[in-house]
Design a protein around this motif. Structure first.
Motif, PDB file in Angstrom:
ATOM      1  N   TYR A  82       0.834  -1.205   0.000  1.00 51.07           N
ATOM      2  CA  TYR A  82       0.000   0.000   0.000  1.00 51.07           C
ATOM      3  C   TYR A  82       0.873   1.261   0.000  1.00 51.07           C
ATOM      4  O   TYR A  82       0.596   2.226  -0.721  1.00 51.07           O
ATOM      5  CB  TYR A  82      -0.936  -0.005   1.205  1.00 51.07           C
ATOM      6  N   ARG A  83       1.947   1.238   0.781  1.00 48.28           N
ATOM      7  CA  ARG A  83       2.870   2.397   0.802  1.00 48.28           C
ATOM      8  C   ARG A  83       3.545   2.578  -0.552  1.00 48.28           C
ATOM      9  O   ARG A  83       3.751   3.706  -1.009  1.00 48.28           O
ATOM     10  CB  ARG A  83       3.917   2.211   1.906  1.00 48.28           C
ATOM     11  N   GLN A  84       3.912   1.474  -1.201  1.00 49.45           N
ATOM     12  CA  GLN A  84       4.572   1.565  -2.510  1.00 49.45           C
ATOM     13  C   GLN A  84       3.653   2.170  -3.579  1.00 49.45           C
ATOM     14  O   GLN A  84       4.126   2.825  -4.503  1.00 49.45           O
ATOM     15  CB  GLN A  84       5.036   0.180  -2.955  1.00 49.45           C
ATOM     16  N   ALA A  91      -7.108   0.003  -2.667  1.00 53.82           N
ATOM     17  CA  ALA A  91      -7.330  -0.914  -1.554  1.00 53.82           C
ATOM     18  C   ALA A  91      -6.525  -2.177  -1.838  1.00 53.82           C
ATOM     19  O   ALA A  91      -6.566  -2.703  -2.963  1.00 53.82           O
ATOM     20  CB  ALA A  91      -8.804  -1.256  -1.395  1.00 53.82           C
ATOM     21  N   VAL A  92      -5.763  -2.636  -0.842  1.00 53.37           N
ATOM     22  CA  VAL A  92      -5.018  -3.891  -0.967  1.00 53.37           C
ATOM     23  C   VAL A  92      -5.809  -4.960  -0.223  1.00 53.37           C
ATOM     24  O   VAL A  92      -6.120  -4.806   0.960  1.00 53.37           O
ATOM     25  CB  VAL A  92      -3.598  -3.761  -0.365  1.00 53.37           C
ATOM     26  N   LEU A  93      -6.153  -6.050  -0.933  1.00 55.09           N
ATOM     27  CA  LEU A  93      -7.039  -7.070  -0.392  1.00 55.09           C
ATOM     28  C   LEU A  93      -6.365  -8.430  -0.403  1.00 55.09           C
ATOM     29  O   LEU A  93      -5.585  -8.739  -1.308  1.00 55.09           O
ATOM     30  CB  LEU A  93      -8.320  -7.152  -1.231  1.00 55.09           C
ATOM     31  N   LEU A  94      -6.698  -9.245   0.589  1.00 52.99           N
ATOM     32  CA  LEU A  94      -6.279 -10.640   0.600  1.00 52.99           C
ATOM     33  C   LEU A  94      -7.521 -11.500   0.754  1.00 52.99           C
ATOM     34  O   LEU A  94      -8.365 -11.242   1.629  1.00 52.99           O
ATOM     35  CB  LEU A  94      -5.298 -10.935   1.740  1.00 52.99           C
ATOM     36  N   THR A  95      -7.649 -12.510  -0.088  1.00 58.60           N
ATOM     37  CA  THR A  95      -8.785 -13.419  -0.014  1.00 58.60           C
ATOM     38  C   THR A  95      -8.298 -14.839   0.238  1.00 58.60           C
ATOM     39  O   THR A  95      -7.102 -15.133   0.093  1.00 58.60           O
ATOM     40  CB  THR A  95      -9.599 -13.420  -1.331  1.00 58.60           C
ATOM     41  N   ASP A  96      -9.234 -15.719   0.579  1.00 61.04           N
ATOM     42  CA  ASP A  96      -8.894 -17.134   0.653  1.00 61.04           C
ATOM     43  C   ASP A  96      -8.951 -17.721  -0.756  1.00 61.04           C
ATOM     44  O   ASP A  96      -9.156 -16.998  -1.745  1.00 61.04           O
ATOM     45  CB  ASP A  96      -9.802 -17.879   1.639  1.00 61.04           C
ATOM     46  N   ALA A  97      -8.794 -19.040  -0.867  1.00 64.52           N
ATOM     47  CA  ALA A  97      -8.720 -19.683  -2.178  1.00 64.52           C
ATOM     48  C   ALA A  97     -10.058 -19.689  -2.900  1.00 64.52           C
ATOM     49  O   ALA A  97     -10.117 -19.981  -4.101  1.00 64.52           O
ATOM     50  CB  ALA A  97      -8.197 -21.112  -2.027  1.00 64.52           C
ATOM     51  N   ARG A  98     -11.142 -19.345  -2.202  1.00 63.75           N
ATOM     52  CA  ARG A  98     -12.459 -19.271  -2.851  1.00 63.75           C
ATOM     53  C   ARG A  98     -12.755 -17.874  -3.370  1.00 63.75           C
ATOM     54  O   ARG A  98     -13.692 -17.682  -4.150  1.00 63.75           O
ATOM     55  CB  ARG A  98     -13.555 -19.684  -1.871  1.00 63.75           C
ATOM     56  N   GLY A  99     -12.014 -16.866  -2.888  1.00 67.12           N
ATOM     57  CA  GLY A  99     -12.272 -15.491  -3.299  1.00 67.12           C
ATOM     58  C   GLY A  99     -13.020 -14.678  -2.275  1.00 67.12           C
ATOM     59  O   GLY A  99     -13.564 -13.621  -2.589  1.00 67.12           O
ATOM     60  N   VAL A 100     -13.051 -15.141  -1.003  1.00 66.57           N
ATOM     61  CA  VAL A 100     -13.704 -14.396   0.072  1.00 66.57           C
ATOM     62  C   VAL A 100     -12.685 -13.442   0.703  1.00 66.57           C
ATOM     63  O   VAL A 100     -11.593 -13.866   1.118  1.00 66.57           O
ATOM     64  CB  VAL A 100     -14.268 -15.342   1.158  1.00 66.57           C
ATOM     65  N   LEU A 102     -10.652 -11.461   3.242  1.00 62.03           N
ATOM     66  CA  LEU A 102     -10.357 -11.665   4.664  1.00 62.03           C
ATOM     67  C   LEU A 102      -9.553 -10.528   5.280  1.00 62.03           C
ATOM     68  O   LEU A 102      -9.472 -10.424   6.501  1.00 62.03           O
ATOM     69  CB  LEU A 102      -9.593 -12.992   4.855  1.00 62.03           C
ATOM     70  N   ASN A 103      -8.945  -9.691   4.453  1.00 62.89           N
ATOM     71  CA  ASN A 103      -8.219  -8.531   4.995  1.00 62.89           C
ATOM     72  C   ASN A 103      -8.184  -7.430   3.948  1.00 62.89           C
ATOM     73  O   ASN A 103      -8.188  -7.696   2.744  1.00 62.89           O
ATOM     74  CB  ASN A 103      -6.790  -8.915   5.397  1.00 62.89           C
ATOM     75  N   CYS A 104      -8.187  -6.188   4.425  1.00 64.02           N
ATOM     76  CA  CYS A 104      -8.191  -5.027   3.523  1.00 64.02           C
ATOM     77  C   CYS A 104      -7.333  -3.928   4.133  1.00 64.02           C
ATOM     78  O   CYS A 104      -7.462  -3.613   5.319  1.00 64.02           O
ATOM     79  CB  CYS A 104      -9.622  -4.531   3.316  1.00 64.02           C
ATOM     80  N   VAL A 105      -6.448  -3.354   3.313  1.00 66.92           N
ATOM     81  CA  VAL A 105      -5.634  -2.210   3.727  1.00 66.92           C
ATOM     82  C   VAL A 105      -5.958  -1.054   2.790  1.00 66.92           C
ATOM     83  O   VAL A 105      -5.753  -1.146   1.574  1.00 66.92           O
ATOM     84  CB  VAL A 105      -4.127  -2.533   3.666  1.00 66.92           C
ATOM     85  N   THR A 106      -6.507   0.015   3.359  1.00 71.27           N
ATOM     86  CA  THR A 106      -6.782   1.228   2.588  1.00 71.27           C
ATOM     87  C   THR A 106      -6.862   2.402   3.554  1.00 71.27           C
ATOM     88  O   THR A 106      -6.872   2.212   4.780  1.00 71.27           O
ATOM     89  CB  THR A 106      -8.092   1.091   1.786  1.00 71.27           C
ATOM     90  N   ALA A 107      -6.902   3.606   3.014  1.00 71.24           N
ATOM     91  CA  ALA A 107      -7.053   4.786   3.869  1.00 71.24           C
ATOM     92  C   ALA A 107      -8.429   4.755   4.531  1.00 71.24           C
ATOM     93  O   ALA A 107      -9.422   4.391   3.890  1.00 71.24           O
ATOM     94  CB  ALA A 107      -6.891   6.053   3.035  1.00 71.24           C
ATOM     95  N   HIS A 108      -8.482   5.149   5.789  1.00 72.95           N
ATOM     96  CA  HIS A 108      -9.745   5.095   6.536  1.00 72.95           C
ATOM     97  C   HIS A 108     -10.833   5.906   5.833  1.00 72.95           C
ATOM     98  O   HIS A 108     -11.993   5.467   5.744  1.00 72.95           O
ATOM     99  CB  HIS A 108      -9.532   5.620   7.957  1.00 72.95           C
ATOM    100  N   ALA A 109     -10.459   7.053   5.286  1.00 71.69           N
ATOM    101  CA  ALA A 109     -11.443   7.928   4.637  1.00 71.69           C
ATOM    102  C   ALA A 109     -12.001   7.313   3.357  1.00 71.69           C
ATOM    103  O   ALA A 109     -13.095   7.686   2.911  1.00 71.69           O
ATOM    104  CB  ALA A 109     -10.811   9.282   4.325  1.00 71.69           C
ATOM    105  N   GLU A 110     -11.247   6.374   2.747  1.00 69.88           N
ATOM    106  CA  GLU A 110     -11.686   5.783   1.484  1.00 69.88           C
ATOM    107  C   GLU A 110     -12.424   4.461   1.666  1.00 69.88           C
ATOM    108  O   GLU A 110     -12.973   3.915   0.707  1.00 69.88           O
ATOM    109  CB  GLU A 110     -10.479   5.582   0.565  1.00 69.88           C
ATOM    110  N   ARG A 111     -12.448   3.952   2.886  1.00 73.29           N
ATOM    111  CA  ARG A 111     -13.098   2.655   3.125  1.00 73.29           C
ATOM    112  C   ARG A 111     -14.565   2.646   2.663  1.00 73.29           C
ATOM    113  O   ARG A 111     -15.000   1.680   2.031  1.00 73.29           O
ATOM    114  CB  ARG A 111     -12.977   2.288   4.606  1.00 73.29           C
TER     115      ARG A 111
END
Length: 272
Positions: A82-84, A91-100, A102-111
């Protein structure tokens, strides 16, 4: 005047009528394949304005618990990614192998912007649910890809640009998807080349860290054709048991040795 969402839906349905498209998103064979899967296999409606399905809180916590080690490893890499990107609207997202998700990194104002787009924790972005999209199509294709705006299947997602990369476990099975999504309308496809490279690099870093954590305290061989690359994401990794037989291998090792995974597993390490 036909609105953009209706026009996009019509473009998708034209493909279903067997009409090859010389221009537009479906001129890309991978997009055309995905759109046809959505129409013929999943029976999705490109014009349907329904938001993505979100798992109940309890089920999402269960998913996160199963993925706890991956989430711990990925957290630092997601923040670094996200810094890079060094710009608003990501928004930087991580999902499981199904595509759900599970984690999100973004600016609070943009959530709120990303939540309106359906990028909630627990949202199911599998291709069978949401049609062609960075996360879901990456799960199916098992390769890094970018889905830019009207390359999405559903009209409601055409404001998004998504670059996603698969994350594999030491056995070569899909473990997670790392994705960078943007809701900026001025985002060009060319601008995603740099983003895609960063996402792919971060996914490989997560894979390597998970491999090393998974086999911590066990026999490991770390190698590369050039010694200075040992310790970097492109190094080959072999895990082997007390008898010297290979238990796990990463993709870089497969590439460096010029073998298939099946040819390596169970073999004595000295053979290679």
């Amino acid at each position: 005047m036909q609105n953009p969402h209706s026009r996009h839906a019509q473009q998708v349905l034209t493909l279903a009528q067997g009409k090859a498209q010389a221009s537009g998103p479906a001129a890309d064979p991978s997009i055309a394949r995905s759109w046809l899967r959505c129409l013929e296999d999943y029976h999705l409606d490109p014009a349907l304005p329904v938001a993505p399905t979100v798992l109940e809180h309890g089920r999402m916590l269960e998913c996160r618990e199963r993925m706890q080690q991956v989430l711990e490893i990925a957290s630092g890499e997601m923040n670094n990614l996200y810094r890079q990107l060094s710009g608003a609207g990501h928004a930087v997202l991580l999902t499981d192998a199904r595509g759900v998700i599970l984690n999100c990194v973004t600016a609070h104002a943009e959530r709120p912007t990303f939540e309106r787009a359906g990028l909630w924790l627990g949202a199911d972005w599998s291709e069978s649910s949401e049609g062609t999209n960075g996360i879901g199509t990456c799960v199916v294709e098992r390769q890094a890809l970018t889905i830019h705006q009207d390359e999405h299947f559903r009209s409601r997602h055409t404001g998004l640009t998504c670059s996603a990369s698969p994350v594999f476990d030491p056995q070569g099975d899909l473990m997670a998807v790392l994705d960078v999504s943007s809701a900026r309308h001025d985002m060009s496809r060319q601008s995603q080349f740099h983003t895609m490279a960063l996402v792919n690099l971060s996914a490989k870093m997560i894979e390597s860290c998970y491999f090393l954590r998974r086999f911590e305290g066990e026999w490991l061989l770390r190698f590369h054709l050039q010694a200075e690359y040992v310790g970097l994401f492109s190094e080959g990794l072999l895990a082997f048991d007390g008898e010297g037989r290979i238990r796990a291998v990463n993709q870089s090792a497969i590439n460096l040795l010029g073998c298939f995974r099946e040819q390596l597993l169970g073999q004595p390490v000295e053979a290679f």
